[in-house]
Design an enzyme around this catalytic site. Structure first.
Site, mmCIF file in Angstrom:
data_model
loop_
_atom_site.group_PDB
_atom_site.id
_atom_site.type_symbol
_atom_site.label_atom_id
_atom_site.label_comp_id
_atom_site.label_asym_id
_atom_site.label_seq_id
_atom_site.Cartn_x
_atom_site.Cartn_y
_atom_site.Cartn_z
ATOM 1 N N ILE A 130 0.874 -1.179 0.000
ATOM 2 C CA ILE A 130 0.000 0.000 0.000
ATOM 3 C C ILE A 130 0.908 1.224 0.000
ATOM 4 O O ILE A 130 1.572 1.501 1.006
ATOM 5 C CB ILE A 130 -0.916 0.003 1.246
ATOM 6 C CG1 ILE A 130 -1.730 -1.293 1.322
ATOM 7 C CG2 ILE A 130 -1.837 1.234 1.217
ATOM 8 C CD1 ILE A 130 -2.422 -1.520 2.667
ATOM 9 N N GLU A 131 0.963 1.901 -1.140
ATOM 10 C CA GLU A 131 1.889 3.031 -1.259
ATOM 11 C C GLU A 131 1.204 4.336 -0.890
ATOM 12 O O GLU A 131 -0.016 4.395 -0.703
ATOM 13 C CB GLU A 131 2.456 3.070 -2.688
ATOM 14 C CG GLU A 131 3.254 1.809 -2.988
ATOM 15 C CD GLU A 131 3.930 1.825 -4.343
ATOM 16 O OE1 GLU A 131 3.600 2.677 -5.193
ATOM 17 O OE2 GLU A 131 4.804 0.958 -4.554
ATOM 18 N N CYS A 184 4.758 -2.548 3.031
ATOM 19 C CA CYS A 184 4.962 -3.743 2.210
ATOM 20 C C CYS A 184 3.843 -4.760 2.429
ATOM 21 O O CYS A 184 3.187 -4.782 3.485
ATOM 22 C CB CYS A 184 6.283 -4.412 2.584
ATOM 23 S SG CYS A 184 7.742 -3.496 2.094
ATOM 24 N N GLU A 199 4.064 -7.915 3.043
ATOM 25 C CA GLU A 199 4.331 -8.846 4.145
ATOM 26 C C GLU A 199 3.897 -8.241 5.472
ATOM 27 O O GLU A 199 3.235 -8.887 6.294
ATOM 28 C CB GLU A 199 5.827 -9.177 4.212
ATOM 29 C CG GLU A 199 6.373 -9.870 2.974
ATOM 30 C CD GLU A 199 6.861 -8.909 1.899
ATOM 31 O OE1 GLU A 199 6.285 -7.801 1.763
ATOM 32 O OE2 GLU A 199 7.810 -9.245 1.190
#
Ligand code: THU
Length: 132
Positions: free
Chosen positions: A42-43, A52, A54
């Site tokens: 999710i930027e 990230c 993970e």
């Protein structure tokens, strides 16, 4: 087990919000209780708040009180093309080491469901531990 986790990670990647890098990552985290937590990257336009795939999966599980894990599958690639292996970044490895034992399995998958499998000890040797 590996193939089904990779399929779940590919599904998770569909929700990736990555307009800045166009690098799509998905993860599927298998808890010891058998539950699977999905995560995607999710930027953010300010860059540093990005998360990230993970860590998204880990934080979803931990926020629901689940803290014991067996394995994680990860897929990643440009424009949802999972032709190459995507290895977890150092920050995500450190988060894994907080909650997982050294034999926690990290499965790097491709779209053809081929994979490479590592233990956390292999990807983060000599890590900074709680005992330190
Ligand atoms: N990314 C992940 O989600 N996981 C990784 O293991 C490596 C990198 C994301 C962060 C960013 O959104 C994009 O991939 C490009 O670095």
């Amino acid at each position: 087990m590996e193939e089904s986790l990779i399929k779940a990670a590919i599904l998770a990647a569909q929700n990736s919000y990555s307009p800045y890098s166009n690098f799509t990552v998905g993860s599927a985290l298998l808890a010891e209780n058998g539950k699977i937590y999905l995560g995607c990257n999710i930027e953010n336009g300010a860059y540093t708040p990005s998360n990230c795939a993970e860590r998204t999966a880990f934080f979803k599980a931990i926020s629901e009180g689940v803290t014991k894990f067996k394995a994680i599958a990860i897929v990643g690639g440009h424009d949802k093309n999972f032709d190459d292996f995507c290895s977890p970044c150092g920050v995500c490895r450190q988060v894994m080491s907080e909650f997982c034992s050294k034999d926690f399995e990290i499965i790097l998958g491709k779209k053809d469901l081929s994979y490479k499998k590592y233990t956390l000890e292999e990807l983060l040797p000599h890590s900074f531990e709680l005992e330190d």
